[in-house]
Design a protein around this motif. Sequence first.
Motif, mmCIF file in Angstrom:
data_model
loop_
_atom_site.group_PDB
_atom_site.id
_atom_site.type_symbol
_atom_site.label_atom_id
_atom_site.label_comp_id
_atom_site.label_asym_id
_atom_site.label_seq_id
_atom_site.Cartn_x
_atom_site.Cartn_y
_atom_site.Cartn_z
ATOM 1 N N PHE A 271 0.851 -1.192 0.000
ATOM 2 C CA PHE A 271 0.000 0.000 0.000
ATOM 3 C C PHE A 271 0.888 1.244 0.000
ATOM 4 O O PHE A 271 2.066 1.187 0.369
ATOM 5 C CB PHE A 271 -0.914 -0.001 1.225
ATOM 6 C CG PHE A 271 -1.852 -1.177 1.293
ATOM 7 C CD1 PHE A 271 -3.176 -1.056 0.925
ATOM 8 C CD2 PHE A 271 -1.406 -2.424 1.740
ATOM 9 C CE1 PHE A 271 -4.045 -2.145 0.989
ATOM 10 C CE2 PHE A 271 -2.251 -3.520 1.811
ATOM 11 C CZ PHE A 271 -3.578 -3.381 1.430
ATOM 12 N N VAL A 272 0.307 2.378 -0.382
ATOM 13 C CA VAL A 272 1.037 3.647 -0.382
ATOM 14 C C VAL A 272 0.225 4.686 0.385
ATOM 15 O O VAL A 272 -0.976 4.858 0.143
ATOM 16 C CB VAL A 272 1.304 4.154 -1.812
ATOM 17 C CG1 VAL A 272 1.945 5.544 -1.778
ATOM 18 C CG2 VAL A 272 2.202 3.179 -2.564
ATOM 19 N N LEU A 273 0.900 5.367 1.318
ATOM 20 C CA LEU A 273 0.294 6.455 2.092
ATOM 21 C C LEU A 273 0.963 7.768 1.714
ATOM 22 O O LEU A 273 2.188 7.875 1.739
ATOM 23 C CB LEU A 273 0.453 6.195 3.583
ATOM 24 C CG LEU A 273 -0.085 7.232 4.570
ATOM 25 C CD1 LEU A 273 -0.429 6.556 5.906
ATOM 26 C CD2 LEU A 273 0.884 8.385 4.833
ATOM 27 N N GLY A 274 0.155 8.760 1.366
ATOM 28 C CA GLY A 274 0.673 10.093 1.081
ATOM 29 C C GLY A 274 0.128 11.093 2.075
ATOM 30 O O GLY A 274 -1.084 11.134 2.326
ATOM 31 N N MET A 280 -1.929 14.486 -2.079
ATOM 32 C CA MET A 280 -2.386 15.055 -3.342
ATOM 33 C C MET A 280 -1.849 14.264 -4.533
ATOM 34 O O MET A 280 -2.497 14.164 -5.578
ATOM 35 C CB MET A 280 -1.930 16.519 -3.427
ATOM 36 C CG MET A 280 -2.404 17.269 -4.647
ATOM 37 S SD MET A 280 -1.735 18.971 -4.647
ATOM 38 C CE MET A 280 -2.587 19.663 -6.056
ATOM 39 N N MET A 281 -0.649 13.687 -4.373
ATOM 40 C CA MET A 281 -0.005 12.957 -5.462
ATOM 41 C C MET A 281 -0.439 11.497 -5.561
ATOM 42 O O MET A 281 -0.028 10.794 -6.487
ATOM 43 C CB MET A 281 1.509 13.019 -5.286
ATOM 44 C CG MET A 281 2.127 14.374 -5.584
ATOM 45 S SD MET A 281 1.867 14.840 -7.330
ATOM 46 C CE MET A 281 0.606 16.113 -7.127
ATOM 47 N N ILE A 282 -1.272 11.024 -4.648
ATOM 48 C CA ILE A 282 -1.703 9.630 -4.680
ATOM 49 C C ILE A 282 -2.337 9.244 -6.024
ATOM 50 O O ILE A 282 -2.020 8.181 -6.580
ATOM 51 C CB ILE A 282 -2.652 9.326 -3.501
ATOM 52 C CG1 ILE A 282 -1.852 9.208 -2.195
ATOM 53 C CG2 ILE A 282 -3.473 8.066 -3.754
ATOM 54 C CD1 ILE A 282 -0.885 8.041 -2.151
ATOM 55 N N PRO A 283 -3.231 10.042 -6.602
ATOM 56 C CA PRO A 283 -3.800 9.636 -7.895
ATOM 57 C C PRO A 283 -2.740 9.448 -8.983
ATOM 58 O O PRO A 283 -2.851 8.514 -9.795
ATOM 59 C CB PRO A 283 -4.755 10.790 -8.231
ATOM 60 C CG PRO A 283 -5.132 11.363 -6.904
ATOM 61 C CD PRO A 283 -3.887 11.262 -6.081
ATOM 62 N N ARG A 284 -1.736 10.281 -8.988
ATOM 63 C CA ARG A 284 -0.699 10.146 -10.008
ATOM 64 C C ARG A 284 0.156 8.913 -9.746
ATOM 65 O O ARG A 284 0.509 8.184 -10.678
ATOM 66 C CB ARG A 284 0.177 11.404 -10.065
ATOM 67 C CG ARG A 284 1.211 11.345 -11.181
ATOM 68 C CD ARG A 284 2.000 12.623 -11.324
ATOM 69 N NE ARG A 284 1.219 13.700 -11.907
ATOM 70 C CZ ARG A 284 1.748 14.844 -12.334
ATOM 71 N NH1 ARG A 284 3.064 15.059 -12.227
ATOM 72 N NH2 ARG A 284 0.983 15.780 -12.842
ATOM 73 N N PRO A 371 -6.346 16.375 -9.088
ATOM 74 C CA PRO A 371 -6.405 15.146 -8.272
ATOM 75 C C PRO A 371 -7.813 14.614 -8.076
ATOM 76 O O PRO A 371 -8.011 13.389 -8.018
ATOM 77 C CB PRO A 371 -5.765 15.569 -6.949
ATOM 78 C CG PRO A 371 -5.824 17.064 -6.928
ATOM 79 C CD PRO A 371 -5.729 17.492 -8.353
ATOM 80 N N ILE A 372 -8.795 15.498 -7.984
ATOM 81 C CA ILE A 372 -10.167 15.053 -7.757
ATOM 82 C C ILE A 372 -10.708 14.293 -8.963
ATOM 83 O O ILE A 372 -11.453 13.318 -8.813
ATOM 84 C CB ILE A 372 -11.066 16.265 -7.425
ATOM 85 C CG1 ILE A 372 -10.737 16.789 -6.029
ATOM 86 C CG2 ILE A 372 -12.534 15.887 -7.488
ATOM 87 C CD1 ILE A 372 -10.850 15.753 -4.936
ATOM 88 N N ILE A 375 -8.571 10.830 -9.175
ATOM 89 C CA ILE A 375 -8.860 9.808 -8.170
ATOM 90 C C ILE A 375 -10.069 8.967 -8.578
ATOM 91 O O ILE A 375 -10.196 7.793 -8.184
ATOM 92 C CB ILE A 375 -9.089 10.447 -6.769
ATOM 93 C CG1 ILE A 375 -8.937 9.396 -5.657
ATOM 94 C CG2 ILE A 375 -10.454 11.114 -6.686
ATOM 95 C CD1 ILE A 375 -7.554 8.864 -5.495
ATOM 96 N N LYS A 376 -10.962 9.528 -9.384
ATOM 97 C CA LYS A 376 -12.151 8.794 -9.835
ATOM 98 C C LYS A 376 -11.780 7.602 -10.712
ATOM 99 O O LYS A 376 -12.547 6.652 -10.837
ATOM 100 C CB LYS A 376 -13.087 9.732 -10.596
ATOM 101 C CG LYS A 376 -13.674 10.855 -9.761
ATOM 102 C CD LYS A 376 -14.506 11.790 -10.619
ATOM 103 C CE LYS A 376 -15.054 12.962 -9.811
ATOM 104 N NZ LYS A 376 -15.831 13.918 -10.659
ATOM 105 N N LYS A 377 -10.593 7.651 -11.298
ATOM 106 C CA LYS A 377 -10.151 6.580 -12.197
ATOM 107 C C LYS A 377 -9.511 5.417 -11.439
ATOM 108 O O LYS A 377 -9.253 4.371 -12.017
ATOM 109 C CB LYS A 377 -9.148 7.139 -13.205
ATOM 110 C CG LYS A 377 -9.669 8.309 -14.028
ATOM 111 C CD LYS A 377 -8.559 8.903 -14.891
ATOM 112 C CE LYS A 377 -9.023 10.155 -15.615
ATOM 113 N NZ LYS A 377 -7.919 10.771 -16.397
#
Length: 470
Positions: A271-274, A280-284, A371-372, A375-377
């Motif tokens: 898992f990855v925690l930001g 903010m960079m989690i979706p990327r 990011p919003i 994140i939907k993807k």
Amino acid sequence: MVKHRLSVMTFGKILFLNLILLIESPLIGQEKISVEIITQRALNLMENLSQGNFEEATKYFDETMKKVASPEFLKKAWQSLQLQFGSFQGIKGSRFETLAGYDAIFIFCQFEKQMLDARVIFNKAGEIAGLNFVPHLEVKESPPPAYAKPDLFEEKEVEIRSGDWVLPGTLTIPRDGGPFPALVLVHGSGPNDRDETVGPNKPFRDLAWGLASRGVAVLRYEKRTRVYGEKIREDRKIRLSFTVNDETVEDALSAVKLLRSMEKINPDKIFVLGHSFGGMMIPRIASRDEKIAGFIIMAGLTRPIEEALLEQTRYLLSLQGPLTDEARKKLEEIENSVARIRSLKETGENPEEPLLGAYPAYWLDLKSYQPIEEIKKIERPILVLQGKRDYQVTEKDFHNWQKALEGRKNVTFKLYAACNHLFMEGQGLPTPNEYLYSAGNVSQQVIEDIAAWIKSWAWHDDHLNEDILK
């Protein structure tokens, strides 16, 4: 000029001395005078004051300081200070901090009745932009959290490699059993160390020790801008092309890759925690690796950094009462920089100097990032955490994540009433003093929630998943 013990003496323009912005320090780093040089200038200032060389004391003052703190003013203020606290006995040490883009050197001054810290503020040119005296503060590192059980885990030094960039890191892993689910920690803005140290506090250390005590391995590492800050600043080609991918995304992906190759780590349950900007960079990050098991967004920003920066500045200024001329000037400088960032063009000429601590390529990389929408993807499990007392990334951002992910059964939201930006608990209006001068730990409830969520998805326990989502 002496008022009382908690606000001993103020010289000139002390701007935002307690300000910590989302950009805790310059994002990439910019050309500036070394810490060694400004420390010596601060020491020279105090020596000149103590020896009565008030003309020489103004040598490195900026233009505003020269106007408001003349040699005669310094003489009277120094005499008043000693009338209250007794004769000056000597200098006992110093420390360095970065506050709102300004470098601050604290000189420990022993007076007959009390030790005080001379807080000397420097601008980017190495000129003295402010001076005041505050009660001496021994800043001690936060203690190990009570919920950490050192006998249940061990730590190993590792290296995260992204091409020619090599970052030292620490793997905190449970001692017995395995293979374990694992978590990569991704920093917020600024040249953070592996513990994401702010003042005496070490939130990433707390996360690593707390989670490893509960059966989750954690990998944390020094940020690229911390290890290679000087190289980035000095190499024109690098600094002018440096983006968020270079600063954050690539190294997070390399950390995941490293974990997959390690014994005792379940390669399918990473898992990855930001945190903050890392959130903010989690979706990327997610879009670049489809095998990551899930994601945790802690106080993740959803809006442009420059917008949040202005909001934070205005909030902190509101705590200080009516705006002074100097505070208003500083706010206008930030507003002007934000306007310049917003006017940057994908093609054509852009300035080569940094804007709010980062160069145009960095801002342009973020300009089109939403990011919003991104994140939907992401269809994998997501945990979104937010502190209600966070003035840096606010409930507005939390609600933006909620709206974007509404109706998703594999997404969990948790709001902590007492937590600030570092997920430490407190009371009252949040201020940067909670981070800089108060030692604490990440809330145990946050640790418990993260551990339970990771285990629920790592073990495919549908019943536990339902409980976590409640």
